[in-house]
Design a protein around this motif. Structure first.
Motif, PDB file in Angstrom:
ATOM      1  N   ALA A 229       0.832  -1.206   0.000  1.00  0.00           N
ATOM      2  CA  ALA A 229       0.000   0.000   0.000  1.00  0.00           C
ATOM      3  C   ALA A 229       0.865   1.255   0.000  1.00  0.00           C
ATOM      4  N   ALA A 230       1.974   1.201   0.712  1.00  0.00           N
ATOM      5  CA  ALA A 230       2.895   2.338   0.724  1.00  0.00           C
ATOM      6  C   ALA A 230       3.518   2.547  -0.653  1.00  0.00           C
ATOM      7  N   SER A 231       3.915   1.459  -1.301  1.00  0.00           N
ATOM      8  CA  SER A 231       4.491   1.561  -2.647  1.00  0.00           C
ATOM      9  C   SER A 231       3.504   2.171  -3.629  1.00  0.00           C
ATOM     10  N   ALA A 232       2.237   1.835  -3.471  1.00  0.00           N
ATOM     11  CA  ALA A 232       1.207   2.345  -4.371  1.00  0.00           C
ATOM     12  C   ALA A 232       0.821   3.785  -4.062  1.00  0.00           C
ATOM     13  N   GLY A 233       1.314   4.333  -2.956  1.00  0.00           N
ATOM     14  CA  GLY A 233       0.965   5.694  -2.581  1.00  0.00           C
ATOM     15  C   GLY A 233      -0.395   5.812  -1.936  1.00  0.00           C
ATOM     16  N   LEU A 234      -0.982   4.674  -1.511  1.00  0.00           N
ATOM     17  CA  LEU A 234      -2.304   4.701  -0.896  1.00  0.00           C
ATOM     18  C   LEU A 234      -2.267   5.218   0.528  1.00  0.00           C
ATOM     19  N   ALA A 235      -1.163   4.958   1.216  1.00  0.00           N
ATOM     20  CA  ALA A 235      -1.097   5.289   2.633  1.00  0.00           C
ATOM     21  C   ALA A 235       0.356   5.278   3.074  1.00  0.00           C
ATOM     22  N   ILE A 236       0.581   5.759   4.291  1.00  0.00           N
ATOM     23  CA  ILE A 236       1.902   5.773   4.889  1.00  0.00           C
ATOM     24  C   ILE A 236       1.990   4.609   5.872  1.00  0.00           C
ATOM     25  N   ALA A 237       3.019   3.789   5.706  1.00  0.00           N
ATOM     26  CA  ALA A 237       3.133   2.585   6.523  1.00  0.00           C
ATOM     27  C   ALA A 237       4.275   2.717   7.524  1.00  0.00           C
ATOM     28  N   PRO A 238       4.014   2.498   8.804  1.00  0.00           N
ATOM     29  CA  PRO A 238       5.111   2.388   9.771  1.00  0.00           C
ATOM     30  C   PRO A 238       5.775   1.028   9.593  1.00  0.00           C
ATOM     31  N   LEU A 239       7.031   1.048   9.193  1.00  0.00           N
ATOM     32  CA  LEU A 239       7.724  -0.195   8.848  1.00  0.00           C
ATOM     33  C   LEU A 239       9.148  -0.188   9.387  1.00  0.00           C
ATOM     34  N   ALA A 240       9.658  -1.389   9.644  1.00  0.00           N
ATOM     35  CA  ALA A 240      11.077  -1.539   9.902  1.00  0.00           C
ATOM     36  C   ALA A 240      11.840  -1.212   8.622  1.00  0.00           C
ATOM     37  N   ARG A 241      13.017  -0.655   8.777  1.00  0.00           N
ATOM     38  CA  ARG A 241      13.789  -0.240   7.597  1.00  0.00           C
ATOM     39  C   ARG A 241      14.041  -1.404   6.649  1.00  0.00           C
ATOM     40  N   ARG A 242      14.363  -2.579   7.200  1.00  0.00           N
ATOM     41  CA  ARG A 242      14.692  -3.695   6.312  1.00  0.00           C
ATOM     42  C   ARG A 242      13.454  -4.299   5.657  1.00  0.00           C
ATOM     43  N   ALA A 243      12.261  -3.975   6.154  1.00  0.00           N
ATOM     44  CA  ALA A 243      11.038  -4.496   5.544  1.00  0.00           C
ATOM     45  C   ALA A 243      10.447  -3.530   4.530  1.00  0.00           C
ATOM     46  N   ALA A 244      10.978  -2.319   4.438  1.00  0.00           N
ATOM     47  CA  ALA A 244      10.409  -1.318   3.540  1.00  0.00           C
ATOM     48  C   ALA A 244      10.703  -1.660   2.085  1.00  0.00           C
ATOM     49  N   PRO A 245       9.705  -1.596   1.197  1.00  0.00           N
ATOM     50  CA  PRO A 245       9.954  -1.847  -0.224  1.00  0.00           C
ATOM     51  C   PRO A 245      10.990  -0.871  -0.781  1.00  0.00           C
ATOM     52  N   VAL A 246      11.719  -1.321  -1.789  1.00  0.00           N
ATOM     53  CA  VAL A 246      12.820  -0.511  -2.327  1.00  0.00           C
ATOM     54  C   VAL A 246      12.321   0.759  -3.002  1.00  0.00           C
ATOM     55  N   ASP A 247      11.058   0.804  -3.414  1.00  0.00           N
ATOM     56  CA  ASP A 247      10.542   1.990  -4.099  1.00  0.00           C
ATOM     57  C   ASP A 247       9.832   2.945  -3.136  1.00  0.00           C
ATOM     58  N   THR A 248      10.074   2.790  -1.841  1.00  0.00           N
ATOM     59  CA  THR A 248       9.518   3.718  -0.854  1.00  0.00           C
ATOM     60  C   THR A 248      10.650   4.439  -0.136  1.00  0.00           C
ATOM     61  N   VAL A 249      10.311   5.549   0.502  1.00  0.00           N
ATOM     62  CA  VAL A 249      11.274   6.308   1.306  1.00  0.00           C
ATOM     63  C   VAL A 249      10.624   6.651   2.635  1.00  0.00           C
ATOM     64  N   ASP A 250      11.457   6.986   3.608  1.00  0.00           N
ATOM     65  CA  ASP A 250      10.951   7.430   4.898  1.00  0.00           C
ATOM     66  C   ASP A 250      10.526   8.887   4.752  1.00  0.00           C
ATOM     67  N   VAL A 251       9.213   9.112   4.681  1.00  0.00           N
ATOM     68  CA  VAL A 251       8.687  10.464   4.475  1.00  0.00           C
ATOM     69  C   VAL A 251       8.463  11.196   5.790  1.00  0.00           C
ATOM     70  N   GLY A 252       8.757  10.546   6.913  1.00  0.00           N
ATOM     71  CA  GLY A 252       8.501  11.147   8.209  1.00  0.00           C
ATOM     72  C   GLY A 252       9.159  12.503   8.414  1.00  0.00           C
ATOM     73  N   PRO A 253      10.466  12.639   8.163  1.00  0.00           N
ATOM     74  CA  PRO A 253      11.101  13.941   8.370  1.00  0.00           C
ATOM     75  C   PRO A 253      10.511  15.041   7.485  1.00  0.00           C
ATOM     76  N   ARG A 254      10.203  14.724   6.233  1.00  0.00           N
ATOM     77  CA  ARG A 254       9.674  15.744   5.320  1.00  0.00           C
ATOM     78  C   ARG A 254       8.270  16.182   5.711  1.00  0.00           C
ATOM     79  N   LEU A 255       7.461  15.246   6.220  1.00  0.00           N
ATOM     80  CA  LEU A 255       6.076  15.560   6.565  1.00  0.00           C
ATOM     81  C   LEU A 255       5.908  15.961   8.027  1.00  0.00           C
ATOM     82  N   GLY A 256       7.000  15.987   8.780  1.00  0.00           N
ATOM     83  CA  GLY A 256       6.906  16.388  10.178  1.00  0.00           C
ATOM     84  C   GLY A 256       6.264  15.356  11.075  1.00  0.00           C
ATOM     85  N   LEU A 257       6.405  14.075  10.743  1.00  0.00           N
ATOM     86  CA  LEU A 257       5.842  13.015  11.569  1.00  0.00           C
ATOM     87  C   LEU A 257       6.804  12.684  12.711  1.00  0.00           C
TER      88      LEU A 257
END
Length: 290
Positions: A229-257
Protein backbone atom coordinates in the motif's frame (compact mmCIF):
# COMPACT_ATOMS: atom_id res chain seq x y z
CA UNK A 1 48.48 -10.13 -18.67
CA UNK A 2 47.77 -11.45 -15.19
CA UNK A 3 48.61 -15.06 -14.55
CA UNK A 4 47.75 -17.01 -11.41
CA UNK A 5 48.54 -20.70 -11.08
CA UNK A 6 45.17 -21.81 -9.79
CA UNK A 7 45.98 -25.56 -9.85
CA UNK A 8 48.83 -25.04 -7.37
CA UNK A 9 47.09 -22.36 -5.33
CA UNK A 10 43.83 -24.25 -4.83
CA UNK A 11 45.66 -27.10 -3.12
CA UNK A 12 47.20 -24.81 -0.51
CA UNK A 13 44.69 -22.01 0.06
CA UNK A 14 43.13 -21.35 3.44
CA UNK A 15 39.43 -22.11 2.96
CA UNK A 16 38.42 -19.65 5.70
CA UNK A 17 40.31 -16.87 3.92
CA UNK A 18 38.72 -17.77 0.59
CA UNK A 19 35.27 -17.75 2.16
CA UNK A 20 35.94 -14.34 3.71
CA UNK A 21 36.96 -13.02 0.30
CA UNK A 22 33.75 -14.31 -1.30
CA UNK A 23 31.59 -12.70 1.37
CA UNK A 24 33.32 -9.34 1.07
CA UNK A 25 32.94 -9.52 -2.71
CA UNK A 26 29.23 -10.37 -2.45
CA UNK A 27 28.36 -7.93 0.33
CA UNK A 28 30.72 -5.12 -0.62
CA UNK A 29 31.69 -4.67 3.01
CA UNK A 30 34.23 -6.05 5.47
CA UNK A 31 31.85 -5.22 8.32
CA UNK A 32 28.96 -7.20 6.83
CA UNK A 33 31.23 -10.13 6.01
CA UNK A 34 32.47 -10.14 9.61
CA UNK A 35 28.86 -10.26 10.85
CA UNK A 36 28.12 -13.32 8.71
CA UNK A 37 31.27 -15.04 9.94
CA UNK A 38 30.66 -14.02 13.58
CA UNK A 39 34.08 -12.45 13.80
CA UNK A 40 35.64 -8.99 13.64
CA UNK A 41 36.35 -6.73 10.71
CA UNK A 42 40.04 -6.83 11.60
CA UNK A 43 40.05 -10.64 11.45
CA UNK A 44 38.41 -10.61 8.01
CA UNK A 45 40.95 -8.04 6.76
CA UNK A 46 43.81 -10.17 8.06
CA UNK A 47 42.50 -13.32 6.35
CA UNK A 48 42.18 -11.57 3.02
CA UNK A 49 45.56 -9.87 3.33
CA UNK A 50 47.17 -13.28 3.90
CA UNK A 51 45.26 -14.68 0.93
CA UNK A 52 46.50 -11.84 -1.28
CA UNK A 53 50.04 -12.37 -0.05
CA UNK A 54 49.75 -16.07 -0.82
CA UNK A 55 48.53 -15.44 -4.36
CA UNK A 56 50.83 -12.51 -4.94
CA UNK A 57 47.93 -10.43 -6.25
CA UNK A 58 45.65 -7.76 -4.81
CA UNK A 59 42.11 -9.13 -4.93
CA UNK A 60 40.19 -6.16 -3.51
CA UNK A 61 40.51 -2.44 -4.06
CA UNK A 62 39.76 -0.64 -0.81
CA UNK A 63 38.73 2.98 -0.50
CA UNK A 64 37.10 4.80 2.44
CA UNK A 65 33.74 4.65 0.65
CA UNK A 66 33.68 1.27 -1.08
CA UNK A 67 35.26 -2.11 -1.63
CA UNK A 68 35.43 -3.51 -5.14
CA UNK A 69 37.10 -6.38 -6.93
CA UNK A 70 40.42 -5.83 -8.63
CA UNK A 71 40.99 -7.35 -12.05
CA UNK A 72 42.67 -10.35 -10.45
CA UNK A 73 39.91 -10.58 -7.84
CA UNK A 74 37.23 -10.69 -10.53
CA UNK A 75 39.07 -13.57 -12.20
CA UNK A 76 39.58 -15.38 -8.92
CA UNK A 77 35.97 -15.11 -7.63
CA UNK A 78 34.36 -17.99 -9.53
CA UNK A 79 37.25 -20.45 -8.92
CA UNK A 80 37.03 -19.43 -5.27
CA UNK A 81 33.32 -20.30 -5.23
CA UNK A 82 34.15 -23.67 -6.81
CA UNK A 83 36.72 -24.36 -4.10
CA UNK A 84 34.30 -23.64 -1.25
CA UNK A 85 31.53 -25.64 -2.95
CA UNK A 86 33.85 -28.63 -3.39
CA UNK A 87 34.83 -28.53 0.27
CA UNK A 88 31.21 -28.32 1.30
CA UNK A 89 30.26 -31.32 -0.85
CA UNK A 90 33.13 -33.33 0.62
CA UNK A 91 32.00 -32.54 4.17
CA UNK A 92 28.39 -33.39 3.37
CA UNK A 93 29.40 -36.75 1.91
CA UNK A 94 30.55 -38.02 5.30
CA UNK A 95 27.71 -36.59 7.38
CA UNK A 96 25.76 -39.33 9.11
CA UNK A 97 22.43 -37.61 8.64
CA UNK A 98 20.88 -34.57 7.08
CA UNK A 99 20.10 -31.51 9.16
CA UNK A 100 16.74 -29.78 9.29
CA UNK A 101 16.26 -26.43 11.01
CA UNK A 102 12.88 -24.77 11.60
CA UNK A 103 13.30 -21.01 11.97
CA UNK A 104 10.62 -18.39 12.53
CA UNK A 105 11.21 -14.71 11.66
CA UNK A 106 8.74 -11.95 12.36
CA UNK A 107 7.29 -10.58 9.13
CA UNK A 108 8.28 -7.09 10.29
CA UNK A 109 11.90 -8.02 9.53
CA UNK A 110 11.38 -9.77 6.21
CA UNK A 111 11.90 -7.55 3.20
CA UNK A 112 13.98 -7.00 0.06
CA UNK A 113 17.13 -8.25 1.80
CA UNK A 114 15.77 -11.78 2.29
CA UNK A 115 17.23 -13.22 -0.97
CA UNK A 116 20.68 -12.01 0.04
CA UNK A 117 20.25 -13.62 3.47
CA UNK A 118 19.26 -16.92 1.89
CA UNK A 119 22.18 -16.74 -0.51
CA UNK A 120 24.65 -16.37 2.34
CA UNK A 121 23.11 -19.43 4.00
CA UNK A 122 23.26 -21.43 0.77
CA UNK A 123 26.93 -20.62 0.22
CA UNK A 124 27.86 -22.41 3.43
CA UNK A 125 25.04 -24.82 4.25
CA UNK A 126 23.54 -26.34 1.13
CA UNK A 127 23.13 -29.66 2.96
CA UNK A 128 20.74 -28.11 5.46
CA UNK A 129 16.98 -28.07 4.98
CA UNK A 130 15.78 -24.70 6.26
CA UNK A 131 12.11 -24.46 7.16
CA UNK A 132 11.40 -20.72 7.30
CA UNK A 133 8.18 -19.48 8.85
CA UNK A 134 7.12 -15.85 9.01
CA UNK A 135 4.36 -14.32 11.09
CA UNK A 136 3.59 -12.09 14.03
CA UNK A 137 5.72 -12.19 17.16
CA UNK A 138 3.01 -13.71 19.37
CA UNK A 139 2.16 -16.47 16.89
CA UNK A 140 5.83 -17.36 16.36
CA UNK A 141 6.51 -17.53 20.09
CA UNK A 142 3.49 -19.79 20.55
CA UNK A 143 4.83 -22.16 17.89
CA UNK A 144 8.29 -21.99 19.47
CA UNK A 145 6.85 -22.86 22.88
CA UNK A 146 4.95 -25.76 21.31
CA UNK A 147 8.18 -27.18 19.91
CA UNK A 148 7.22 -26.54 16.27
CA UNK A 149 10.12 -24.12 15.73
CA UNK A 150 13.75 -24.59 16.74
CA UNK A 151 14.42 -20.86 16.93
CA UNK A 152 12.66 -17.55 16.34
CA UNK A 153 13.75 -14.00 15.62
CA UNK A 154 11.12 -11.59 16.91
CA UNK A 155 10.78 -7.96 17.91
CA UNK A 156 10.88 -7.02 21.55
CA UNK A 157 8.14 -4.63 22.61
CA UNK A 158 7.47 -3.29 26.08
CA UNK A 159 5.14 -6.17 26.86
CA UNK A 160 7.33 -8.86 25.24
CA UNK A 161 8.93 -11.70 27.11
CA UNK A 162 12.37 -11.18 28.52
CA UNK A 163 15.42 -13.26 27.75
CA UNK A 164 16.81 -14.23 24.40
CA UNK A 165 19.84 -12.91 22.54
CA UNK A 166 19.61 -9.39 21.13
CA UNK A 167 20.84 -9.48 17.53
CA UNK A 168 20.39 -5.83 16.63
CA UNK A 169 18.20 -2.78 17.15
CA UNK A 170 16.02 -2.22 14.10
CA UNK A 171 15.07 1.36 13.17
CA UNK A 172 11.51 2.15 12.10
CA UNK A 173 10.13 4.90 9.91
CA UNK A 174 7.10 6.20 8.00
CA UNK A 175 7.39 4.72 4.51
CA UNK A 176 5.51 5.66 1.37
CA UNK A 177 6.06 6.56 -2.28
CA UNK A 178 8.29 9.62 -2.27
CA UNK A 179 5.84 11.99 -3.96
CA UNK A 180 3.11 11.77 -1.31
CA UNK A 181 2.03 15.06 0.24
CA UNK A 182 -0.31 15.97 3.09
CA UNK A 183 -2.37 19.16 3.19
CA UNK A 184 -1.94 21.13 6.43
CA UNK A 185 -4.07 19.66 9.19
CA UNK A 186 -5.04 16.58 7.18
CA UNK A 187 -5.08 13.29 9.11
CA UNK A 188 -2.22 10.92 8.37
CA UNK A 189 -3.43 8.13 6.05
CA UNK A 190 -2.17 5.03 7.81
CA UNK A 191 -1.42 1.61 6.32
CA UNK A 192 -1.44 -0.84 9.19
CA UNK A 193 -2.43 -4.27 10.34
CA UNK A 194 -5.64 -5.08 12.19
CA UNK A 195 -5.69 -4.80 15.96
CA UNK A 196 -4.06 -6.10 18.04
CA UNK A 197 -0.70 -5.24 16.49
CA UNK A 198 2.18 -3.87 18.55
CA UNK A 199 3.59 -1.85 15.63
CA UNK A 200 0.19 -0.33 14.87
CA UNK A 201 -0.18 0.63 18.53
CA UNK A 202 3.32 2.13 18.58
CA UNK A 203 2.57 4.26 15.51
CA UNK A 204 -0.79 5.46 16.83
CA UNK A 205 0.72 6.38 20.20
CA UNK A 206 3.43 8.40 18.47
CA UNK A 207 0.94 10.29 16.30
CA UNK A 208 -1.44 11.04 19.15
CA UNK A 209 1.40 12.14 21.44
CA UNK A 210 2.45 14.59 18.70
CA UNK A 211 -1.11 15.91 18.42
CA UNK A 212 -1.55 14.59 14.88
CA UNK A 213 -4.77 13.11 13.57
CA UNK A 214 -4.80 9.87 11.61
CA UNK A 215 -7.17 7.65 9.69
CA UNK A 216 -7.14 4.08 8.47
CA UNK A 217 -6.44 4.28 4.77
CA UNK A 218 -5.44 0.63 4.37
CA UNK A 219 -5.66 -2.42 6.63
CA UNK A 220 -3.90 -5.61 5.65
CA UNK A 221 -2.32 -8.67 7.20
CA UNK A 222 1.45 -8.60 7.32
CA UNK A 223 4.16 -6.04 6.74
CA UNK A 224 4.28 -6.98 3.05
CA UNK A 225 0.66 -5.88 2.58
CA UNK A 226 1.25 -2.57 4.34
CA UNK A 227 4.40 -2.10 2.28
CA UNK A 228 2.49 -2.70 -0.94
CA UNK A 229 0.00 0.00 0.00
CA UNK A 230 2.90 2.34 0.72
CA UNK A 231 4.49 1.56 -2.65
CA UNK A 232 1.21 2.34 -4.37
CA UNK A 233 0.96 5.69 -2.58
CA UNK A 234 -2.30 4.70 -0.90
CA UNK A 235 -1.10 5.29 2.63
CA UNK A 236 1.90 5.77 4.89
CA UNK A 237 3.13 2.58 6.52
CA UNK A 238 5.11 2.39 9.77
CA UNK A 239 7.72 -0.20 8.85
CA UNK A 240 11.08 -1.54 9.90
CA UNK A 241 13.79 -0.24 7.60
CA UNK A 242 14.69 -3.69 6.31
CA UNK A 243 11.04 -4.50 5.54
CA UNK A 244 10.41 -1.32 3.54
CA UNK A 245 9.95 -1.85 -0.22
CA UNK A 246 12.82 -0.51 -2.33
CA UNK A 247 10.54 1.99 -4.10
CA UNK A 248 9.52 3.72 -0.85
CA UNK A 249 11.27 6.31 1.31
CA UNK A 250 10.95 7.43 4.90
CA UNK A 251 8.69 10.46 4.47
CA UNK A 252 8.50 11.15 8.21
CA UNK A 253 11.10 13.94 8.37
CA UNK A 254 9.67 15.74 5.32
CA UNK A 255 6.08 15.56 6.57
CA UNK A 256 6.91 16.39 10.18
CA UNK A 257 5.84 13.02 11.57
CA UNK A 258 7.16 11.96 14.98
CA UNK A 259 10.19 9.71 15.15
CA UNK A 260 9.42 6.07 15.84
CA UNK A 261 11.52 4.21 18.41
CA UNK A 262 13.75 1.35 17.35
CA UNK A 263 13.00 -2.16 18.47
CA UNK A 264 15.37 -4.96 19.44
CA UNK A 265 15.39 -8.06 17.25
CA UNK A 266 15.77 -10.97 19.64
CA UNK A 267 16.72 -14.60 19.06
CA UNK A 268 15.06 -17.32 21.14
CA UNK A 269 16.56 -20.73 20.49
CA UNK A 270 16.21 -24.30 21.67
CA UNK A 271 18.66 -25.68 19.13
CA UNK A 272 20.78 -28.56 20.37
CA UNK A 273 23.81 -30.16 18.77
CA UNK A 274 27.04 -28.55 17.65
CA UNK A 275 26.29 -28.65 13.93
CA UNK A 276 22.80 -27.15 14.26
CA UNK A 277 24.11 -24.48 16.62
CA UNK A 278 26.86 -23.58 14.14
CA UNK A 279 24.33 -23.27 11.32
CA UNK A 280 22.10 -21.05 13.45
CA UNK A 281 25.08 -18.83 14.32
CA UNK A 282 25.80 -18.37 10.63
CA UNK A 283 22.17 -17.56 9.90
CA UNK A 284 21.99 -14.96 12.66
CA UNK A 285 25.31 -13.53 11.48
CA UNK A 286 23.93 -13.17 7.98
CA UNK A 287 20.81 -11.60 9.46
CA UNK A 288 22.91 -8.95 11.18
CA UNK A 289 24.62 -8.19 7.87
CA UNK A 290 21.39 -7.61 5.94
Amino acid sequence: MISICYDWAMRTLDADAVEAFILVADLGSFTRAAAVLNTTQAAVSLRIRRLEDHLGRRLLERTPRQVRLSHAGARFLEPARDLIAAGRRAAEAVQDESLSLALGVTHHLVGPGLPRLLRQIAVRDSGVTLHLRTGGTRALLDRFDAGELDAVVVLRHDESRRGGETLLTEPFGWYCAGDIDLPPGAPVPLAAQPEPCALRAMAVRALEAAGLGWREAFVGNGAAAAGAAASAGLAIAPLARRAAPVDTVDVGPRLGLPALPGREAVLHSQVSGARAAAVLRRITGAFRAM
